[in-house]
Design an enzyme around this catalytic site. Structure first.
Site, PDB file in Angstrom:
ATOM      1  N   GLU A 345       0.797  -1.231   0.000  1.00 48.47           N
ATOM      2  CA  GLU A 345       0.000   0.000   0.000  1.00 48.47           C
ATOM      3  C   GLU A 345       0.833   1.286   0.000  1.00 48.47           C
ATOM      4  O   GLU A 345       0.521   2.223   0.738  1.00 48.47           O
ATOM      5  CB  GLU A 345      -0.934   0.013   1.225  1.00 48.47           C
ATOM      6  CG  GLU A 345      -1.907  -1.144   1.240  1.00 48.47           C
ATOM      7  CD  GLU A 345      -2.703  -1.235   2.538  1.00 48.47           C
ATOM      8  OE1 GLU A 345      -3.899  -1.525   2.459  1.00 48.47           O
ATOM      9  OE2 GLU A 345      -2.126  -1.036   3.631  1.00 48.47           O
TER      10      GLU A 345
HETATM   11  C1  TNX Z   1      -4.353  -3.981   4.956  1.00 48.57           C
HETATM   12  S1  TNX Z   1      -2.733  -6.341   4.461  1.00 48.57           S
HETATM   13  C2  TNX Z   1      -3.053  -3.779   5.358  1.00 48.57           C
HETATM   14  C3  TNX Z   1      -2.794  -3.369   6.741  1.00 48.57           C
HETATM   15  C4  TNX Z   1      -4.055  -3.148   7.520  1.00 48.57           C
HETATM   16  C5  TNX Z   1      -5.045  -4.241   7.191  1.00 48.57           C
HETATM   17  C6  TNX Z   1      -6.299  -4.147   7.981  1.00 48.57           C
HETATM   18  C7  TNX Z   1      -1.687  -5.328   4.246  1.00 48.57           C
HETATM   19  C8  TNX Z   1      -0.493  -5.816   3.649  1.00 48.57           C
HETATM   20  N1  TNX Z   1      -1.949  -4.066   4.602  1.00 48.57           N
HETATM   21  O1  TNX Z   1      -2.007  -2.206   6.761  1.00 48.57           O
HETATM   22  O2  TNX Z   1      -3.748  -3.180   8.866  1.00 48.57           O
HETATM   23  O3  TNX Z   1      -5.347  -4.160   5.826  1.00 48.57           O
HETATM   24  O4  TNX Z   1      -7.119  -5.236   7.756  1.00 48.57           O
END
Ligand code: TNX
Length: 529
Positions: A345
Site C-alpha cells: 500500500e
Molecule cells: C491492509 S494487508 C493492510 C494493513 C491493515 C489491514 C487491515 C496489508 C499488507 N496491509 O495495513 O492493517 O489491511 O485489515
C-alpha cells in the site's frame, strides 16, 4: 444361575480387563488433525511416580523434557522426574525429517519419537491434547490419568506455518506477546511474524536512530501511550519463541506505512517542492526546471487508521543509510532466515520510485544474509531468486512472483485475516475483505486457492492479526480463538483429510481447555460448543 450374580460377574469381568479409558485414542480431539491415529489395547497411566526418559542428547531435548514435566507438574502438583528409568520416553532418531514425529502408547510406555527437536516438541503438544482439560489448569488435574493405547504418526503439509501480530497500531507488552507465542506453540505453528513498524508506531529500539522509539514509539491508534521493545526485550521474545521452535520474522514496513519514522526524522521525508509554491511566484524559473525538493519537515504523529498516505524519500542516499542501519541492527538480534520489508500500500510513492526502493531494500537485506519477504506488491519489482511474496489479496501480484520463479506465502485476507469481523455484529475488527466465520477460515485449500499457484509454488500459510481495533490481550483472544485453530489445521493437515464438521467437534472439545485457561473466545454459532 442366580440372577443377582450376573451384575457381580460382569463387574469382575470388566475390572479384570485393566482400566479402559472412556475414549479411545482415535476419538481424542487433536488439533491440527494428525495424519494417522490407530488404537491399541489397554492404556498407559500417568501417576505420581511417572518419570521421563531421554534417549538422544542435546540441550533442546532436555528443555522439551522439562517442558513436558512442568506442564504436568503445574496442572497436577506432581512434576515427573527426568530419569533413566522413565517410561515416558523422548527418543531422538537419526534421520532428517525434523518436524515429523510418532507417538507409541502401550500399557508399559509412551514413546515420543522424532528425527528432530521440533518433531519431539510437536509430539509433546499432541500428547498434552490427549489429557483431560485440567491439563491446562493450575493444580486441578487429578492423577492418575489414563491415556488410551495406540499410535500416532504425523508430519506437516507446509514447512512455513505462521501467524503475524501487529504491535504497531496498538502496542502489546512482552508478556502479551509470549502469551501469543504460547498459543501458536500448542498448534505447531513455527513462524511468528512481528509487524514492528507502521504509520502509528515504531516498536523496536534502533540504537543508531534513537528518535524512532523516542518519538515514533510514543503513541498508537487512538492516541494511547504506545511503547516499544528495547533490543534486550526483542531478544527475549526471539529466545522465548525459539525455545518453542518458532522463528521470529521481523517486519519493518516500507517505503509506505512509515509515518512514525517520518515523524521521528524530518530528513527521511520527501521535501517540499518549492517550485510549486512561493518560489515560482518570486522568480522566473523556466517551466521545465527540475527543482530539487528542499526543506523537509517531520510528519505529525498519526493515531488514525487510514493507510497509504506516507512514503520515504526514495531518492535520497540518507534513506538507504537509514534502511541499512535498521536492517543491520535487527538482523544482529534475529537468528531466523527471513526479514520482512513490508512494501504494501505505498499509494503515494511513484511507481518507478517504489520499484527502485524495494529492489534496493532487498539488496540490503541480502547483504546482511537474510531472505526478504514482502507483501504481494513487491512482486511488481524484480525479486531476488530466494525472496518471498506474501499474498494478501492481489492475484496478479502472486502470479507475477510465481512467473519470476519465487515462492508465495499464502495469507488471503478473505480467509486468514483475524482482524476481520466474524459477522456484522462482532464488536471488534474491520470487514473490508470479508466477514470470516470459523468455517470460512477453515474451508479453503492453499494449493487450490489461486489459479496458477500450485503446491510447489507455496512456501506456506500465515494468519495475521492487524491491531487497528485490538487494544489488549482479551481482545486478541476474542479475534484469534477459534480462527487461529482453523488456519493451524489448514497449514498442517492435508486438505484431503480435512472436514469442518469433524473439526468443529474437536474445537468444542478444545474449548474445555480454553475455559480452564480463562480464554476470551468467540462462541461461533457454527460450532456446537
Ligand atoms: C491492509 S494487508 C493492510 C494493513 C491493515 C489491514 C487491515 C496489508 C499488507 N496491509 O495495513 O492493517 O489491511 O485489515
Amino acid at each position: 444361575m442366580k440372577s443377582y450374580l450376573i451384575p457381580i460377574l460382569l463387574l469382575i469381568l470388566f475390572s479384570s480387563c485393566g482400566s479402559q479409558p472412556e475414549e479411545s485414542l482415535t476419538e481424542k480431539s487433536i488439533i491440527p488433525l494428525p495424519r494417522e491415529v490407530s488404537n491399541g489395547s489397554g492404556s498407559f497411566q500417568i501417576n505420581q511416580s511417572s518419570s521421563i526418559k531421554i534417549e538422544g542428547s542435546g540441550e533442546g531435548i532436555d528443555w522439551i523434557a522439562s517442558f513436558l514435566a512442568d506442564e504436568i507438574g503445574k496442572a497436577s502438583g506432581s512434576t515427573p522426574a527426568v530419569s533413566d528409568g522413565g517410561t515416558i520416553i523422548l527418543q531422538r532418531t537419526s534421520g532428517t525429517n525434523y518436524e515429523a514425529y510418532s507417538i507409541d502408547i502401550s500399557e508399559e510406555s509412551i514413546i515420543l519419537s522424532s528425527d528432530g527437536e521440533p518433531g519431539l516438541f510437536y509430539a509433546v503438544q499432541t500428547l498434552l491434547q490427549t489429557l483431560p482439560p485440567e491439563i491446562a489448569s493450575n493444580g486441578q488435574l487429578e492423577l492418575p490419568v489414563e491415556i488410551p493405547a495406540g499410535k500416532i504418526i504425523d508430519e506437516p503439509e507446509y514447512g512455513y506455518r505462521g501467524s503475524m501480530l501487529d504491535v504497531a497500531r496498538h502496542f502489546f507488552s512482552v508478556e502479551d506477546v509470549k502469551h501469543y507465542i504460547d498459543i501458536m506453540a500448542r498448534l505447531k505453528y513455527n513462524f511468528f511474524h512481528l509487524h514492528l513498524s507502521d504509520d502509528q508506531g515504531w516498536r523496536i529500539e534502533i540504537k543508531s536512530w534513537p528518535k524512532l522509539t523516542e518519538i515514533g514509539g510514543s503513541t498508537e491508534v487512538g492516541g494511547g501511550e504506545g511503547g516499544f521493545y528495547t533490543q534486550e526485550e526483542y531478544r527475549e521474545i526471539v529466545n522465548y519463541a525459539a525455545q518453542r521452535y518458532i522463528t521470529v520474522v521481523p517486519e519493518i514496513d516500507m517505503p509506505g506505512h512509515t509515518n512514525a519514522a517520518l515523524a521521528s526524522y524530518a530528513e527521511l521525508n520527501p521535501g517540499v517542492n518549492l517550485a510549486n509554491g512561493v518560489l515560482d511566484s518570486l522568480t522566473k524559473l523556466p517551466l521545465d526546471y527540475d527543482m530539487p525538493l528542499v526543506n523537509p519537515q517531520p510528519a505529525e504523529l498519526y493515531t488514525g487508521i487510514e493507510v497509504g498516505f506516507s512514503t520515504f524519500a526514495t531518492d535520497l542516499p540518507l534513506t538507504y543509510q537509514f534502511v541499512d542501519d535498521v536492517v543491520r541492527e535487527i538482523v544482529e538480534l534475529t537468528p531466523g532466515p527471513y526479514f520482512h520489508i513490508g512494501g504494501d500500500e505505498s499509494h503515494v510513492t511513484e511507481k518507478g520510485d517504489y520499484i527502485n526502493f524495494v529492489e534496493r531494500a532487498q539488496e540490503i537485506v541480502a547483504k546482511y544474509g537474510k531472505i526478504s519477504i514482502g507483501w504481494d506488491e513487491v512482486a511488481t519489482t524484480t525479486l531476488r531468486p530466494e525472496n518471498i511474496a506474501q499474498y494478501w489479496g492481489d492475484d496478479e501480484n502472486a502470479l507475477l512472483a510465481v512467473e519470476q520463479g519465487n515462492k508465495v506465502l499464502m495469507s488471503p485476507a478473505k480467509k486468514t485475516y483475524m482482524d476481520m469481523q466474524y459477522d456484522s455484529t462482532t464488536y471488534l475488527g474491520l470487514h473490508w475483505a470479508a466477514y470470516i466465520e470459523v468455517d470460512d477460515a477453515y474451508n479453503w485449500d492453499p494449493a487450490n486457492y489461486l489459479e496458477g499457484i500450485e503446491k510447489e509454488n507455496i512456501l506456506g500459510v500465515e494468519t495475521p492479526l492487524w491491531s487497528e481495533t485490538i487494544t489488549n490481550r482479551e481482545e486478541i483472544e476474542y479475534m484469534i480463538f477459534p480462527r487461529i485453530y482453523a488456519t493451524a489445521e489448514v497449514a498442517w493437515t492435508p486438505s484431503s483429510m480435512r472436514n469442518f464438521n469433524n473439526f468443529s467437534e474437536r474445537l468444542a472439545s478444545a474449548s474445555k481447555r480454553w475455559d480452564v485457561r480463562g480464554i476470551n473466545y468467540y462462541k461461533s454459532p457454527r460450532v456446537n460448543w
